[in-house]
Design a protein around this motif. Structure first.
Motif, mmCIF file in Angstrom:
data_model
loop_
_atom_site.group_PDB
_atom_site.id
_atom_site.type_symbol
_atom_site.label_atom_id
_atom_site.label_comp_id
_atom_site.label_asym_id
_atom_site.label_seq_id
_atom_site.Cartn_x
_atom_site.Cartn_y
_atom_site.Cartn_z
ATOM 1 N N UNK A 155 0.828 -1.205 0.000
ATOM 2 C CA UNK A 155 0.000 0.000 0.000
ATOM 3 C C UNK A 155 0.862 1.254 0.000
ATOM 4 N N UNK A 156 1.906 1.282 0.821
ATOM 5 C CA UNK A 156 2.769 2.458 0.904
ATOM 6 C C UNK A 156 3.462 2.754 -0.422
ATOM 7 N N UNK A 157 3.674 1.722 -1.221
ATOM 8 C CA UNK A 157 4.444 1.874 -2.459
ATOM 9 C C UNK A 157 3.585 2.199 -3.679
ATOM 10 N N UNK A 158 2.273 2.221 -3.519
ATOM 11 C CA UNK A 158 1.378 2.525 -4.637
ATOM 12 C C UNK A 158 0.588 3.822 -4.461
ATOM 13 N N UNK A 159 0.620 4.434 -3.285
ATOM 14 C CA UNK A 159 -0.251 5.576 -3.003
ATOM 15 C C UNK A 159 0.563 6.872 -2.963
ATOM 16 N N UNK A 164 -1.112 9.249 1.409
ATOM 17 C CA UNK A 164 -0.574 7.938 1.775
ATOM 18 C C UNK A 164 -0.897 7.570 3.230
ATOM 19 N N UNK A 165 -0.682 8.515 4.142
ATOM 20 C CA UNK A 165 -0.966 8.239 5.543
ATOM 21 C C UNK A 165 -2.424 7.894 5.768
ATOM 22 N N UNK A 332 -11.137 6.955 11.938
ATOM 23 C CA UNK A 332 -11.430 8.082 11.048
ATOM 24 C C UNK A 332 -10.698 9.350 11.509
ATOM 25 N N UNK A 333 -10.727 9.613 12.820
ATOM 26 C CA UNK A 333 -10.018 10.788 13.330
ATOM 27 C C UNK A 333 -8.517 10.654 13.100
ATOM 28 N N UNK A 334 -7.991 9.463 13.329
ATOM 29 C CA UNK A 334 -6.563 9.235 13.113
ATOM 30 C C UNK A 334 -6.189 9.450 11.654
ATOM 31 N N UNK A 335 -7.047 9.005 10.732
ATOM 32 C CA UNK A 335 -6.746 9.148 9.302
ATOM 33 C C UNK A 335 -6.704 10.613 8.879
ATOM 34 N N UNK A 336 -7.446 11.457 9.586
ATOM 35 C CA UNK A 336 -7.404 12.891 9.299
ATOM 36 C C UNK A 336 -6.200 13.558 9.953
ATOM 37 N N UNK A 337 -5.943 13.210 11.211
ATOM 38 C CA UNK A 337 -4.877 13.879 11.954
ATOM 39 C C UNK A 337 -3.490 13.565 11.405
ATOM 40 N N UNK A 338 -3.281 12.350 10.867
ATOM 41 C CA UNK A 338 -1.946 12.031 10.356
ATOM 42 C C UNK A 338 -1.553 12.938 9.200
ATOM 43 N N UNK A 382 -7.421 1.947 18.922
ATOM 44 C CA UNK A 382 -7.432 1.601 17.508
ATOM 45 C C UNK A 382 -7.041 2.788 16.638
ATOM 46 N N UNK A 383 -7.271 4.013 17.113
ATOM 47 C CA UNK A 383 -6.695 5.161 16.422
ATOM 48 C C UNK A 383 -5.179 5.099 16.437
ATOM 49 N N UNK A 384 -4.638 4.647 17.572
ATOM 50 C CA UNK A 384 -3.186 4.467 17.683
ATOM 51 C C UNK A 384 -2.682 3.445 16.689
ATOM 52 N N UNK A 385 -3.338 2.284 16.625
ATOM 53 C CA UNK A 385 -2.857 1.225 15.741
ATOM 54 C C UNK A 385 -2.873 1.669 14.285
ATOM 55 N N UNK A 386 -3.899 2.406 13.888
ATOM 56 C CA UNK A 386 -3.946 2.875 12.511
ATOM 57 C C UNK A 386 -2.743 3.740 12.168
ATOM 58 N N UNK A 387 -2.439 4.704 13.036
ATOM 59 C CA UNK A 387 -1.305 5.594 12.784
ATOM 60 C C UNK A 387 0.022 4.867 12.912
#
Length: 467
Positions: A155-159, A164-165, A332-338, A382-387
Motif C-alpha cells: 500500500x505504501x508503495x502505490x499511493x 498515503x498516511x 477516522x479521526x486518526x486518518x485525518x490527523x496524520x 485503535x486510532x493508535x494502531x492505525x497511525x
C-alpha cells in the motif's frame, strides 16, 4: 518534433543534477494520482485485514465452546495455549514472510499467506483434539503474520504521498469491521447452536473471507518500486501501466532505466541495525511491543472478564460489538490527523489517551461508566494502531520495508504472547495492577515514537538501503 521519453530512476541512481526528461518512481506515482486502482487496493487489503482481525480475536470468542468440547476447565494450560497460539505463529511468520517479500516480491507473499491462512483455519474447525487445534492456530498465525506485514508495504508503495498516511490508516481501520463481524457471528451462532457445536461453525466461517481475499488479490501487480530495485524493468513498466489504466489515464511514456547496481539479494536483515536504521528499528519495536501488550491484554480477556462480573455470554458479545463500533471514529479521526498534524504527534496523542482510558476503566464502578470508559479505550487504542502501521510502513526503505514491518510486528506478537499473563490479572481481581501495567506500556510506547524524531508526512517513501 518527437517527444522525448521519460526515464525512470531509483532515487539512489538519479544524478546530482537530474538530466532533462528524467524522473523518479515516486514522481510517476505522484503523477498518476489517486483513482480506481488505489481505492481497489484499499478494499482488497482492507478485506484481508478484516479477515485477520476475525482470526486473531477468534479464540477469545470460541474458548467457552472449546473448553466444553474437550473438557478443559477455565484457565487450564490448554486454554491458555490456545489463546496464545495465533500470536506465537505470528511472532515467527511476520519477520519470515516480510523477508521473503523483500527477496521474492510483494505479490507472491501477498497470495501465498492468504491461501495458507484459509487452509489452516479450516483445519482448526475440524480439529479432533486440543493438540491439533493449537497446532492449526499456530500455523494460521504464521500465515497471518505475513499478510499484515506485506499489505502495508504494498500500500505504501502505490499511493501518492499527499494521501498515503490516510490510506494506510484506513487499511488498518478494517480491523474494526472484522472485530464487529466476529463478535456478531459469535452472538448469532451462540443463539442457534450449543457451545460444543457453535465454536466449530464459528472457526469455519471466520476462514471464509480469506477465500474471497485470495480471489480478488490475483489482479494486483507487484510493486514497481520493488521491481525496479531488482532490475525487473519491463515488469515495473507494466505495473505502472496497470495503475494508469485503472485510474483512467493515458499510459505514461516511460523508458525505464534499471538501477546501476542490482545486488544478488536485497540487504540482509542485519541492515536494520545499521547506524542509519538502528534507532528507528529498536524504538519502533519497543512501541509495537508496548501497544500490543496493553491492547491484547485487555481485549483478549474482556469477554471472559465480563462474565466474571456477572454478565452473561450473549450480553458480553453485545458489549464487545459496541466497543468495536467505537473503534471506527478512532480510525477516522486518526486518518485525518496524520495528514493535518503529522504522524508522530497523532501517535503520541492517541497513546496518551489510551493510558488515560485504562485508568478511567479502573475508576469506573457503575456499568454505564464502565462501558463509556471501555469505549474511550477502544476509540483511542485503535486510532493508535492505525497511525502506528502507517508510520512504520513509511520509515523503512523499499529494499527492507517488508522486513522492517515484519520485525516490528514480531515485537508486537511478543507482547501479545505475554499479554495473557497480564490479562489474567483481570480475572484474578487485580484490576488496578493489570491496568497500571497496560497504561505504563502505552506511555512507554509514546516516548519511543517521540524519540524517533521522524515525521514522514509529505515525504517520499525512502528507497535506498539506508533510508
Amino acid at each position: 518534433m518527437t517527444e522525448r521519453p521519460t526515464r525512470l530512476y531509483l532515487p539512489d541512481d538519479v544524478p546530482a543534477a537530474p538530466l532533462p526528461g528524467t524522473t523518479t518512481v515516486d514522481a510517476v506515482i505522484e503523477s498518476l494520482g489517486v483513482g480506481a486502482f488505489q481505492i481497489r487496493l484499499l478494499l482488497i487489503c482492507g478485506l484481508t485485514f478484516a479477515a485477520d482481525a476475525m482470526e486473531v480475536l477468534l479464540m477469545g470468542f470460541a474458548l467457552p465452546g472449546v473448553n466444553a468440547t474437550f473438557g478443559l476447565p477455565p484457565g487450564a494450560l490448554g486454554a491458555t495455549m490456545l489463546l496464545s497460539a495465533t500470536f506465537a505463529g505470528m511472532l515467527v511468520g511476520a519477520p519470515f514472510w516480510g523477508r521473503q517479500a523483500d527477496v521474492y516480491g510483494r505479490r507472491p507473499v501477498f497470495l501465498i499467506t492468504v491461501l495458507a491462512g484459509v487452509i489452516f483455519g479450516l483445519v482448526g474447525a475440524m480439529a479432533p483434539n486440543i493438540g491439533v487445534l493449537v497446532a492449526a492456530r499456530v500455523l494460521a498465525g504464521f500465515a497471518i503474520g505475513g499478510t499484515m506485514a506485506v499489505d502495508y508495504a504494498l500500500m505504501a508503495e502505490f499511493v501518492p504521498r499527499r494521501v498515503r498516511g490516510r490510506f494506510l490508516v484506513l487499511t488498518e481501520g478494517f480491523w474494526a469491521i472484522g472485530t464487529v463481524m466476529i463478535a456478531a457471528l459469535a452472538y448469532l451462532i451462540g443463539q442457534l447452536l450449543p457451545p460444543q457445536e457453535g465454536w466449530r461453525m464459528l472457526v469455519l466461517i471466520a476462514a471464509l473471507p480469506g477465500v474471497v481475499g485470495l480471489l480478488v488479490r490475483t489482479g494486483v501487480p507487484d510493486s514497481p518500486r520493488w521491481l525496479l530495485s531488482r532490475g525487473r524493468v519491463e515488469e515495473a513498466h507494466a505495473a505502472l501501466i496497470r495503475v494508469a489504466q485503472l485510474n483512467g489515464q493515458d499510459p505514461p511514456l516511460l523508458a525505464l532505466a534499471p538501477p546501476r547496481r542490482v545486488p544478488a539479494r536485497p540487504p540482509r536483515w542485519a541492515a536494520l541495525l545499521s547506524p542509519q536504521l538502528r534507532d528507528r528499528t529498536l524504538l519502533l519495536a519497543l512501541a509495537w511491543f508496548g501497544m500490543s501488550l496493553g491492547y491484547y491484554g485487555i481485549f483478549s480477556w474482556l469477554p471472559t472478564y465480563l462474565r466474571t462480573q456477572g454478565v452473561d455470554l450473549p450480553e458480553a458479545y453485545r458489549v464487545t460489538m459496541i466497543l468495536a463500533l467505537a473503534q471506527i471514529p478512532g480510525y477516522l479521526l486518526s486518518s485525518l490527523l496524520v495528514e493535518w498534524v503529522g504522524r508522530r504527534a497523532t501517535l503520541v496523542g492517541f497513546m496518551l489517551a489510551s493510558a488515560a482510558g485504562a485508568y478511567l476503566f479502573m475508576l469506573s464502578s457503575e456499568p454505564a461508566w464502565t462501558l463509556l470508559a471501555s469505549g474511550l479505550l477502544s476509540f483511542s487504542l485503535l486510532g493508535t494502531w492505525g497511525a502506528l502501521y502507517a508510520f512504520a510502513a513509511e520509515v523503512f526503505p523499499t529494499t527492507l520495508r517488508a522486513t522492517g514491518m515484519g520485525t516490528v510486528s514480531a515485537a508486537a506478537r511478543l507482547g501479545s504472547l505475554i499479554s495473557p499473563v497480564a490479562g489474567g490479572l483481570l480475572l484474578s481481581g487485580n484490576l488496578g495492577q493489570a491496568l497500571t501495567v497496560f497504561a505504563a506500556s502505552f506511555i512507554l510506547s509514546a516516548g519511543c515514537v517521540w524519540a524517533t524524531g521522524l515525521e514522514p508526512r509529505g515525504q517520499a517513501v525512502p528507497e535506498g538501503e539506508h533510508g
